[in-house]
Enzyme design. Sequence first.
Site, short mmCIF file in Angstrom:
data_model
loop_
_atom_site.label_atom_id
_atom_site.label_comp_id
_atom_site.label_asym_id
_atom_site.label_seq_id
_atom_site.Cartn_x
_atom_site.Cartn_y
_atom_site.Cartn_z
N ARG A 1 -4.48 -1.74 1.17
CA ARG A 1 -5.41 -2.11 2.02
C ARG A 1 -6.00 -0.69 2.47
NH1 ARG A 1 -6.14 -6.26 -0.12
NH2 ARG A 1 -5.35 -8.36 0.67
N HIS B 1 -13.82 -2.73 -3.31
CA HIS B 1 -12.60 -3.66 -3.15
C HIS B 1 -12.67 -4.68 -4.11
CE1 HIS B 1 -9.83 -5.75 -0.01
NE2 HIS B 1 -9.55 -6.04 -1.29
P1 NDP Z 1 4.54 -8.26 -2.48
O1 NDP Z 1 4.67 -8.71 -1.32
O2 NDP Z 1 4.89 -8.97 -3.87
O3 NDP Z 1 5.18 -6.98 -2.69
C1 NDP Z 1 5.21 -5.94 -1.76
C2 NDP Z 1 6.13 -4.67 -2.03
O4 NDP Z 1 6.10 -3.65 -1.17
C3 NDP Z 1 7.53 -5.11 -2.26
O5 NDP Z 1 8.10 -4.18 -3.16
C4 NDP Z 1 8.00 -4.68 -0.86
O6 NDP Z 1 9.45 -4.28 -0.86
C5 NDP Z 1 7.15 -3.32 -0.45
N1 NDP Z 1 7.15 -3.09 0.93
C6 NDP Z 1 6.78 -3.96 1.86
N2 NDP Z 1 6.96 -3.13 3.03
C7 NDP Z 1 7.64 -2.18 2.81
C8 NDP Z 1 8.14 -0.86 3.54
N3 NDP Z 1 8.17 -0.88 4.75
N4 NDP Z 1 8.58 0.16 2.66
C9 NDP Z 1 8.81 0.12 1.50
N5 NDP Z 1 8.33 -0.93 0.79
C10 NDP Z 1 7.76 -2.00 1.20
O7 NDP Z 1 2.83 -7.88 -2.54
P2 NDP Z 1 1.95 -8.15 -4.11
O8 NDP Z 1 2.39 -7.10 -5.23
O9 NDP Z 1 1.56 -9.37 -4.40
O10 NDP Z 1 0.62 -7.32 -3.54
C11 NDP Z 1 0.70 -6.17 -2.59
C12 NDP Z 1 -0.68 -5.65 -1.74
O11 NDP Z 1 -1.70 -5.42 -3.00
C13 NDP Z 1 -1.06 -6.78 -1.14
O12 NDP Z 1 -0.65 -7.24 -0.03
C14 NDP Z 1 -2.71 -6.26 -1.06
O13 NDP Z 1 -2.61 -5.57 0.26
C15 NDP Z 1 -2.88 -5.57 -2.04
N6 NDP Z 1 -3.87 -6.32 -3.06
C16 NDP Z 1 -5.17 -5.57 -3.45
C17 NDP Z 1 -5.98 -6.05 -3.91
C18 NDP Z 1 -7.47 -5.36 -4.23
O14 NDP Z 1 -8.31 -5.95 -5.20
N7 NDP Z 1 -7.32 -4.17 -4.05
C19 NDP Z 1 -5.97 -7.44 -4.39
C20 NDP Z 1 -4.35 -8.10 -4.48
C21 NDP Z 1 -3.72 -7.25 -3.64
P3 NDP Z 1 10.77 -5.26 -1.26
O15 NDP Z 1 10.36 -5.76 -2.68
O16 NDP Z 1 11.87 -4.49 -0.94
O17 NDP Z 1 10.29 -6.48 -0.42
#
Ligand code: NDP
Length: 317
Positions: free
Chosen positions: A232, A280
């Site tokens: 984001r 985006h």
């Molecule tokens: P998930 O919720 O499946 O994965 C999130 C990952 O981030 C997990 O591995 C999590 O760790 C890690 N994480 C969260 N908080 C922290 C932190 N504080 N420190 C370190 N690691 C952290 O999300 P998705 O993969 O489905 O999607 C990720 C993001 O991609 C979405 O939230 C969105 O912002 C973005 N996105 C962008 C799009 C675009 O068109 N540009 C389209 C779709 C999504 P853990 O595994 O340990 O929980």
Amino acid sequence: KVAPCIGLLSTAINMDYLVKPFQRVMPEIDLRIGRALADLGNLDQIEAAVCWHPPQGALAGLPNLRLMQSLAAGIEHMMIDSSLPREVPLCRIVDPGMAGGMKAYVAWAVSHQQRFMPAYLSSRAEQKWLEQPIVAPRKHRVGIAGLGTLGLDCATMLANIGYSVSGWSRTEKLDLPSAIKGFHGAAQLGSFLATCDTLICLLPLTNQTKGFLSAELFQQLPRGAHLINVGRGDHLVEEDLIPALDAGLLSVATLDTFSHEPLPPQHPFWADSRIVITPHIATRTEPEVIVRQTLQNLEMIKQNQVPAHQVDIKLGY
Ligand code: NDP
């Protein structure tokens, strides 16, 4: 069986595009489209809300709400509402089609720079046959911040191409494919960053990850790294980017998301050729998937089951 009543709530986009896909699956469905509660008719009837930047306070104003459904992978656009009814399940979209789009974008963004495509485009414009160095993918280290649904898929795809891939997550991953080196938590962030010739941000936007891509972080990357932000816009401290490029900490940035979208015409990123900008579009979910997951989730809740892809409101993702 009475057809469900579903609110389509957004202050940012026109939700009309979901009406026909809903009606194709369930012609008798009762849909209410609104930018504000006043648009929604009898609020007692609404059982589920499909949201993208819903109006502040609206979800708390729906007394019989059983499902809050984000139409995206992220939920930060809903979490900014401090009155969100936390007892109602909040679900996000997880979709192989969306993951496919993200993998295609990330494969392009990484190889476009790693294989010097901007230089070839310039040579082509000047009708010059000019070879750039051919660096084997295994000699290029790509790190993905966020090893969730999308991050792990992208990591696996990049490792299959042959890139040297690492990933960073909040919790330790014990079952990563052997080709992906895992790091986790604040204590291992520095070691992770040191392995990133290209750093890809695929984190969710939470209180912990806002401003993650900052001057302090750029200092810890190998000099001249490539930054890709497909998370984001607010993951990036925007005013830190051009100074990091000027200082050579980064050589180029590929950005798909921005703090203010559309990126305002006077924004300094437009004038900087070291910043590749896409609006985006890294990936998108087809309306049919949103419809299917919403109806299935509502049905599961009615049967006292846990709906699919429910997020942890306390963690914010
Ligand atoms: P998930 O919720 O499946 O994965 C999130 C990952 O981030 C997990 O591995 C999590 O760790 C890690 N994480 C969260 N908080 C922290 C932190 N504080 N420190 C370190 N690691 C952290 O999300 P998705 O993969 O489905 O999607 C990720 C993001 O991609 C979405 O939230 C969105 O912002 C973005 N996105 C962008 C799009 C675009 O068109 N540009 C389209 C779709 C999504 P853990 O595994 O340990 O929980």
